[in-house]
Design an enzyme around this catalytic site. Structure first.
Site, PDB file in Angstrom:
ATOM      1  N   ASP A  82     -92.272  -0.725-102.762  1.00  0.00           N
ATOM      2  CA  ASP A  82     -91.147  -1.097-101.891  1.00  0.00           C
ATOM      3  C   ASP A  82     -90.933  -2.607-101.828  1.00  0.00           C
ATOM      4  O   ASP A  82     -90.872  -3.197-100.733  1.00  0.00           O
ATOM      5  CB  ASP A  82     -91.381  -0.575-100.472  1.00  0.00           C
ATOM      6  CG  ASP A  82     -91.811   0.877-100.428  1.00  0.00           C
ATOM      7  OD1 ASP A  82     -91.252   1.675-101.188  1.00  0.00           O
ATOM      8  OD2 ASP A  82     -92.717   1.210 -99.638  1.00  0.00           O
ATOM      9  N   GLU A 127     -82.526   6.563 -98.690  1.00  0.00           N
ATOM     10  CA  GLU A 127     -83.387   5.545 -98.087  1.00  0.00           C
ATOM     11  C   GLU A 127     -83.300   4.266 -98.910  1.00  0.00           C
ATOM     12  O   GLU A 127     -82.553   4.168 -99.881  1.00  0.00           O
ATOM     13  CB  GLU A 127     -84.836   6.037 -98.044  1.00  0.00           C
ATOM     14  CG  GLU A 127     -85.449   6.267 -99.426  1.00  0.00           C
ATOM     15  CD  GLU A 127     -86.855   6.836 -99.371  1.00  0.00           C
ATOM     16  OE1 GLU A 127     -87.366   7.097 -98.260  1.00  0.00           O
ATOM     17  OE2 GLU A 127     -87.449   7.043-100.443  1.00  0.00           O
TER      18      GLU A 127
END
Length: 375
Positions: free
Chosen positions: A65, A275
């Site tokens: 991420d 997301e």
């Protein structure tokens, strides 16, 4: 994940994604190392027989991420810190049990990458319960701000903020989460006029679907709203106050529409928001980029304002090895770069490694497709 057999996975990548999903499940169930930090040696080839487009930026710990930024002419990367907690894979993402952040830095693309150590630990966040997920960072007023989602003591995700005088920390967390915040994946964007916005949200384990009526529903859907013919859940956006610690307004929907101006629908799994949102500005236009989640693409939509609506344009990253796709985009010394992750080092969905590759805007403003594998 446990429901991967139901997912829409492109044929070219399906064997790799499915194989690694179940390898991840088996590993989590059988793991004897609950605090694994040192990674395995990177494989030169992927299971599909191709080579990886890029190599991991760091191999001493697992990172994912990646939120990259340029501060003072240097690149800083704010990733999740994966480790093996021995938790079986499930759709809530319980296996992603991160508990601290390490910040990476590099002077140039392709140069040495430095792990600057622990910048924030979950034990130093007063309101936190568990699962310190994907962060982002910003600079304003002479200070650095680290934004992070974490579950509170009641297992509800909110977004917190921590402050430091240095881009690498250590960061001190505010005593409470940002009022009005919920769900996961904060991405902070400062516009050319100095205004700063946070984009956030994630369905399934990110709980966005449980806030559909404005209040948290603990018994709400575990995945999405499952209403194929209605507008899909979408990213949330809120302007921040000048002190960077609060929302200056109630979060609103960053609506993603098709080229006819109609919102993407729940059934549009190859296109709709899942997301991992990010915002960058290119030639005066606002590029909202995000993960489609269960179909494993990075997609983009373009708007005329930071709030949208954002017109869906297409995808720009083919599925990587592993289940999740989460990214950031920066400009550095006249070129644009995509930071992303895959599971090259471990072959396990919850133990990922950060990578970078060049991103190209075509003359018409579209983004050139990136394949994470090469022959």
């Amino acid at each position: 994940m446990l429901k991967l057999i139901k997912l829409k996975i492109p044929a070219a990548i399906a064997p790799t994604v499915i194989a690694f999903a179940f390898m991840g499940t088996a590993s989590a169930q059988n793991s004897a190392k609950s605090n694994q930090t040192k990674t395995e040696t990177a494989s030169p080839k992927a299971p599909n027989g191709k080579h990886y487009l890029s190599q991991p930026l760091i191999k001493s710990i697992y990172t994912a991420d990646p939120s990259a930024h340029v501060f003072n002419g240097k690149i800083y990367i704010y990733p999740s810190h994966d480790y093996d907690a021995g938790i079986p894979d499930n759709d809530n993402g319980d296996q992603y049990a991160m508990k601290d952040f390490h910040i990476l830095s590099m002077d140039k693309i392709g140069g040495k990458v430095t792990d600057n150590g622990v910048a924030l630990d979950i034990k130093n966040i007063p309101w936190a319960g568990k699962q310190l997920w994907a962060p982002d960072a910003a600079f304003k007023n002479g200070k650095y701000y680290l934004y992070f989602p974490v579950k509170d003591k009641h297992d509800v995700f909110h977004i917190g903020v921590a402050v430091s005088n240095k881009p690498t920390g250590p960061f001190k967390a505010e005593p409470k989460p940002i009022a009005g915040s919920f769900s996961i994946d904060p991405a902070v964007f400062t516009d050319t006029d100095g205004s700063t916005y946070m984009y956030f949200g994630g369905i399934w384990g990110g709980q966005l679907q449980r806030w559909k009526d404005g209040k948290y529903d603990a018994n709400g859907s575990k995945t999405d709203l499952q209403q194929d013919e209605k507008p899909a859940l979408t990213v949330k956006v809120a302007k921040l106050t000048n002190n960077m610690l609060e929302f200056s307004e109630k979060p609103r929907d960053g609506v993603i529409v098709d080229k006819n101006g109609k919102p993407l629908l729940g059934k549009d799994h190859d296109k709709r928001f899942f997301e991992g949102s990010w915002m960058h500005k290119y030639k005066g236009k606002y590029y909202l980029t995000y993960s489609t989640g269960d179909t494993h693409f990075l997609a983009y939509a373009i708007g005329k304002t930071p709030y949208g609506p954002f017109v869906y344009q297409g995808t720009f990253l083919e599925p990587v090895q592993g289940w999740t796709t989460h990214h950031s985009i920066i400009e550095f010394k006249g070129k644009w770069y995509l930071f992303y992750h895959d599971t090259q080092l471990s072959g396990k969905n919850h133990l990922r490694n950060v990578k970078v590759t060049e991103l190209i805007h075509n003359p018409d403003g579209s983004i050139k497709m990136i394949d994470p594998f090469v022959d």
